[in-house]
Design a protein around this motif. Structure first.
Motif, PDB file in Angstrom:
ATOM      1  N   MET A 125       2.059   0.869   1.777  1.00 11.67           N
ATOM      2  CA  MET A 125       0.850   0.125   2.132  1.00 11.67           C
ATOM      3  C   MET A 125       1.201  -1.114   2.951  1.00 11.67           C
ATOM      4  O   MET A 125       2.359  -1.383   3.225  1.00 11.67           O
ATOM      5  CB  MET A 125       0.069  -0.239   0.875  1.00 11.67           C
ATOM      6  CG  MET A 125      -0.478   0.962   0.117  1.00 11.67           C
ATOM      7  SD  MET A 125      -1.681   1.962   1.056  1.00 11.67           S
ATOM      8  CE  MET A 125      -3.155   0.939   0.933  1.00 11.67           C
ATOM      9  N   GLU A 126       0.154  -1.884   3.323  1.00  9.62           N
ATOM     10  CA  GLU A 126       0.363  -3.012   4.232  1.00  9.62           C
ATOM     11  C   GLU A 126       0.889  -4.268   3.531  1.00  9.62           C
ATOM     12  O   GLU A 126       1.356  -5.192   4.192  1.00  9.62           O
ATOM     13  CB  GLU A 126      -0.917  -3.323   5.014  1.00  9.62           C
ATOM     14  CG  GLU A 126      -2.154  -3.617   4.173  1.00  9.62           C
ATOM     15  CD  GLU A 126      -2.936  -2.350   3.845  1.00  9.62           C
ATOM     16  OE1 GLU A 126      -2.351  -1.260   3.863  1.00  9.62           O
ATOM     17  OE2 GLU A 126      -4.153  -2.460   3.557  1.00  9.62           O
ATOM     18  N   ASP A 127       0.777  -4.345   2.249  1.00  5.83           N
ATOM     19  CA  ASP A 127       1.359  -5.453   1.489  1.00  5.83           C
ATOM     20  C   ASP A 127       1.295  -5.065   0.013  1.00  5.83           C
ATOM     21  O   ASP A 127       0.783  -4.001  -0.333  1.00  5.83           O
ATOM     22  CB  ASP A 127       0.647  -6.793   1.771  1.00  5.83           C
ATOM     23  CG  ASP A 127      -0.851  -6.760   1.502  1.00  5.83           C
ATOM     24  OD1 ASP A 127      -1.280  -5.953   0.650  1.00  5.83           O
ATOM     25  OD2 ASP A 127      -1.598  -7.532   2.135  1.00  5.83           O
ATOM     26  N   ILE A 187      -0.443  -6.354  -2.315  1.00  8.49           N
ATOM     27  CA  ILE A 187      -1.810  -6.367  -2.838  1.00  8.49           C
ATOM     28  C   ILE A 187      -2.449  -5.000  -2.569  1.00  8.49           C
ATOM     29  O   ILE A 187      -3.128  -4.432  -3.422  1.00  8.49           O
ATOM     30  CB  ILE A 187      -2.633  -7.491  -2.169  1.00  8.49           C
ATOM     31  CG1 ILE A 187      -1.999  -8.846  -2.460  1.00  8.49           C
ATOM     32  CG2 ILE A 187      -4.078  -7.452  -2.642  1.00  8.49           C
ATOM     33  CD1 ILE A 187      -2.669 -10.004  -1.732  1.00  8.49           C
ATOM     34  N   ALA A 188      -2.203  -4.480  -1.378  1.00  7.76           N
ATOM     35  CA  ALA A 188      -2.726  -3.163  -1.033  1.00  7.76           C
ATOM     36  C   ALA A 188      -2.058  -2.075  -1.875  1.00  7.76           C
ATOM     37  O   ALA A 188      -2.703  -1.117  -2.296  1.00  7.76           O
ATOM     38  CB  ALA A 188      -2.507  -2.889   0.449  1.00  7.76           C
TER      39      ALA A 188
END
Lengths: 621, 341
Positions: free
Chosen positions: A292-294, A296-297
């Motif tokens: 994912m992109e970070d 959190i994602a």
């Protein structure tokens, strides 16, 4: 020259290999470890490398090291001071000589000691460290122009110098194989297997490997056959496993045993990334892994997958855990099963990304706002990562809760012999499913006798419902801002987690004693160092017990009473005293703390010394 | 994915969750909720196979008010949950409910990445150009010089154009509708559902309490037709009270001219598969763009862009050599008990 055990080595032996990062030291260490395991020996390994992919050549900061302890009986750590030290350049010598035992064997790549390398290592113009060491006569020295001999072995290959340099690790592997009288054919077949997709690489590696082996022969080095160790027969199926691999297998076993498909979402972070890599490669296992992109994602996607009924997992390290905490709080609130693997590294902030530390304990327990209790587990050894991860998934699915596993950089990248269990021997996992055939109206926060809510996932007819981060009314799950209800829900969530204590083993010391003058309480990757330190202290006549906590929340039952039986409690850990703080607060008793935050684990020798110091200095309760 | 025959047929009435709806009186959210409910029964899904996932904000209370599966998550992250759910449960119809602050401020990162990944989900972005739930602060779509509690001297940040951002990130379906246009909203939601991939619908939504004037020009019956241009595939961009105005392409720039003044060949015919034109349409309301064209451009409403692109979850499952499911005992056996060499 002092006497060295020429034919019979001590029961345990430590080998340390140090060179430039990019010289293939980790690969060399891994191959050597596998060869040792083939001989039936027990082993513990530990890498020590910089965070930079190619740190400046020849410098102290660019060193990459690998240490292995082998033994005839159980080994728990990579050991302390080395019996054999291999240094590929002057910087490696400078930084590692203090870690070589007097009388130990020092293998030197003389090509790493020209004027340039000496200067890079910070030696003065007129210094000749090798000559000085020879003069002192403390060590047995083997000198070989490893770089030149590697180039020569590859003389008929059309290769640029740099590419030739990369094969030096194979020379060392060959030299060690001769020194320890290992089976050269077996090593060669391992290499063929490892580089099966690149046959030209295999043939080069084997050429250099043989050159190293033959150098040992020609130089008439005295062989120290590891085979003469007479290892106790290892259990059948025993194999060498890294913590991160054991973690991945633990997750897969939980998927198989629970019947839930395995989903992992991650964001790359050292030293956790390998867990995702391992699962991503296994597409034939029917596992989904996404990047994912970070973080959190990543935790968001994990929550979405858990909501849909998957065994949903992420692996991260401290900075990633910080980013995930809000979402983990949501999982506590809605009561969904997630497994969060935190491979701890030295912090705060970016800290020392490749170095181990145990400083996320309190963040795992209390890092979220609001009352958000969740189970926290920690593997004691690399092979234990399998069982702890399995248990984490087991608890998550049976209690519908996020669970944090506190591994660390040491466990992740260290290896031990492991005997894999058969799937049927692992405890069954039963999920508190809502019965869609039930005539009752589905209530998302109605609970079973363990305090766990019944679980209905999208697609189940007759049980459409809403969940969310707003406080929920008991039973119905409707949004509620009513004070008494909030207090009740806060209590119910905490009680559910406390109930987990009944499913974990009660507190037990390693030696089985329930009283005595001194107990060492540890958690996580310090297990090996404490175990070996305690063995050493016992051999020298001290009465010491060892208790290792694999469950940090809830803690095992009977712990309070057990601690009561010991006059002095010492807690060693790789942080500023977090477990010590926790035990003092929970059990209102005096705890003596030993801490180390150098990005390097305690060595058993160091720890036994510190335990003795603490036992004297620490006021008894 | 979709059931040809619905075994659990349901009606609009079945979608009543029994929860008291707590939006302000006359909030635009009511109209959106109504149209979503209206179209759901006709889409062919079982009621239990529909999931609404929201973030935080006024609009994100939406899932509580509809009798399907629903998840009110955390601020800005709904697209990540929807991604995890859709990848693991591709048979579900997954809807993300979000607002301008949720999607474009705190959730901006996820908004970009969900567009480029393209899972087959629908994102309804309620754009009221203000923070409602926290009482009226400036949002990433508020115009410059908006006076709010955090910008008492007028806001400085230039607004984002959500559809332009989405198209820039590779969106495969980008549409705009308005909470006052009931039928248009319903049609747009249907089109979003039909699209295989991430369908973004920006809905201009009225916040009565904190941003009452925001859409005055397109709400007012007297000025609406002057300020909206309806996009229909294959149709020219005519607008105005009597459809007397046209968007004409002059030197590559859209200009508003009298319908008869636009040469044939220069008339803008809407083609939702043309990414270049879609990018221009997404910029129509941007003052800087209007300045460069020398025209006061109307608000485009409809499907700006749509492209066939394999959805994320389909590609993911395509890469597996064994279908997604529990790990088998055989797989584990093979890995954990390798044959000794």
């Amino acid at each position: 020259m002092p006497p060295v055990n020429k034919n019979e080595l001590s029961r345990r032996l430590v080998v340390r290999i140090v060179g430039d990062s990019g010289q293939g030291i980790q690969m060399l260490g891994k191959l050597f470890s596998e060869a040792v395991a083939d001989e039936g020996l027990r082993l513990g390994t530990m890498p020590d490398f910089p965070a930079e992919i190619r740190a400046p050549v020849g410098t102290l900061s660019g060193l990459s090291g690998f240490q292995i302890q082998l033994g005839t009986t159980e080994v728990y750590t990579a050991g302390g001071a080395a019996d054999v030290l291999v240094v590929m350049n002057a910087a490696a010598l400078k930084k590692n000589l203090p870690h070589l035992k007097p009388g130990g064997i020092l293998i030197i790549n003389s090509d790493g000691f020209n004027r340039r390398f000496l200067k890079l290592a910070g030696y003065a113009e007129d210094e000749d460290p090798v000559a000085d060491i020879e003069k002192a006569g403390t060590y047995e020295i083997i000198t070989a122009p490893i770089t030149k001999l590697t180039h020569k072995a590859l003389a008929d290959e059309k290769l640029p110098m740099k590419a030739r340099d990369r094969h030096q690790n194979m020379f060392v592997l060959g030299l060690l194989a001769f020194l320890f009288n290992q089976n050269l054919d077996l090593l060669e077949s391992r290499l063929r297997e490892k580089f099966s997709r690149r046959p030209e690489m295999t043939s080069r590696n084997i050429k250099v490997l043989r050159a190293g082996y033959h150098f040992g022969e020609t130089a008439e080095l005295i062989q120290r056959p590891v085979g003469s160790f007479h290892p106790t027969t290892p259990p059948e199926n025993a194999q060498y496993i890294f913590g991160n691999l054991a973690t991945a297998y633990g997750l897969m076993a939980a998927s198989a045993r629970s019947g839930r498909p395995l989903f992992m979402a991650t964001y790359p972070i050292t030293p956790a990334s390998d867990i995702g890599h391992i699962l991503a490669r296994l597409q034939e296992a029917g596992v989904i892994t996404i990047q994912m992109e970070d973080e959190i994602a990543a935790i968001g996607a994990v929550m979405g997958a858990a909501y849909g009924g998957s065994l949903a997992v992420t692996a991260t390290s401290g900075p990633g855990l910080d980013l995930m905490e809000e979402a983990i709080g949501l999982a506590v609130s809605v009561e969904l099963p997630l497994v969060i693997i935190d491979v701890q590294r030295a912090g705060p902030s970016t800290g020392m990304p490749t170095k181990p530390e145990q400083a996320d304990l309190l963040a795992a327990l209390w890092g979220r706002h609001g009352e958000a209790p969740l189970p926290v587990l920690a593997p004691a050894t690399p092979d234990d990562a399998f069982f702890i991860t399995y248990e984490a998934a087991h608890i998550a699915l049976e209690f519908l809760t996020p669970v944090i596993v506190l591994s660390d950089a040491l466990i992740a990248n260290s290896a031990r012999l492991w005997t894999p269990p058969h799937l049927d021997d692992l405890p069954p996992i039963s999920i508190p499913w809502w019965d869609p055939k039930s005539s009752a109206v589905y209530q998302p926060y109605r609970r079973n006798e363990k305090g766990v809510r019944y679980w209905a996932v999208p697609g189940m007819p007759g049980s459409t419902h809403r969940i969310g981060g707003l406080e929920k009314e008991d039973l119905t799950g409707a949004v509620s801002y009513e004070g008494a209800n909030h207090e009740r829900m806060t209590r119910l969530r905490a009680e559910k987690i406390r109930h987990i204590q009944q499913t974990i083993p009660s507190a037990r010391t390693e030696g089985g004693a329930t009283s005595g003058p001194l107990i060492i309480v540890g958690w996580g990757s310090t297990y090996g160092a404490i175990r070996e330190a305690v063995e050493h202290l016992e051999q020298t006549g001290f009465s010491v017990e060892h208790l290792h906590l694999r469950h940090l929340h809830p803690m095992p039952s009977g712990l309070d009473a057990l601690l009561d039986g010991f006059e002095t409690i010492i807690v060693p850990e790789h942080n500023a005293g977090q477990l010590a703080f926790l035990l003092q607060g929970r059990f209102l008793r005096k705890v003596c703390s030993i801490t180390k935050v150098q990005g390097q684990p305690f060595t058993p020798e160091e720890l036994s010394r510190k335990i003795l110091e603490a036992a004297h200095a620490c006021v008894k309760k | 994915m979709r059931e040809e025959v619905s075994h659990h047929h349901f009606t609009v009435k079945d979608l009543d969750s029994g929860q008291e709806v707590r939006w302000c009186p006359a909030c635009g959210d009511y109209a959106i909720l109504k149209q979503v409910k209206n179209i759901l029964p006709e889409l062919g899904y079982s009621q239990e196979n529909i999931v609404f996932i929201s973030g935080i904000g006024c609009s994100s209370r939406f899932p509580y008010y509809i009798e399907t599966y629903g998840f009110h998550s955390i601020h800005g992250r709904a697209p990540t949950l929807a991604t995890g759910l859709k990848v693991t449960r591709p048979e579900l119809s997954v809807w993300v409910i979000t607002g301008d602050g949720d999607a474009l401020a705190i959730g901006g990162n996820h908004f970009l990445h969900v567009m480029r990944r393209n899972p087959d989900i629908n994102i309804l972005l309620f754009n009221n150009q203000i923070y409602g739930l926290t009482k009226g602060q400036v949002s990433p779509t508020s115009p410059v010089d908006q006076h709010t509690p955090t910008t008492p001297r007028g806001s400085i940040d230039r607004p984002l154009a959500p559809l332009a951002v989405a198209l820039g990130a590779g969106a495969t379906f980008a549409a705009r509708t308005i909470d006052r246009l009931q039928n248009h909203m319903a049609d747009t939601f249907r089109a979003a559902d039909r699209h295989r991939g991430t369908a973004l619908v920006e809905i201009y939504q009225h916040c009565v309490v904190f941003n009452d004037e925001a859409f005055q020009a397109i709400y007012d019956k007297n000025t609406r037709e002057e300020n909206i241009v309806l996009l229909e595939a294959g149709q020219p961009l005519f607008f105005g009270k009597n459809n007397e105005k046209a968007i004409c392409l002059e030197e590559g720039k859209p200009r508003v001219v009298a319908r008869n003044d636009c040469e044939t060949g220069r008339l803008w015919i809407h083609d939702p598969t043309d990414i270049g034109k879609a990018l221009l349409l997404a910029r129509f309301e941007d003052p800087a763009f209007q300045e460069s064209t020398g025209s006061e451009l109307p608000t485009p409403v409809g499907v700006l862009y749509q492209k066939e692109q394999t959805p994320y979850e389909v590609s993911i499952h395509g890469q597996l050599s064994r279908p997604y499911g529990p790990v088998t005992a055989e797989t584990l056996e093979r890995l954990m008990f390798p044959k000794k060499t």
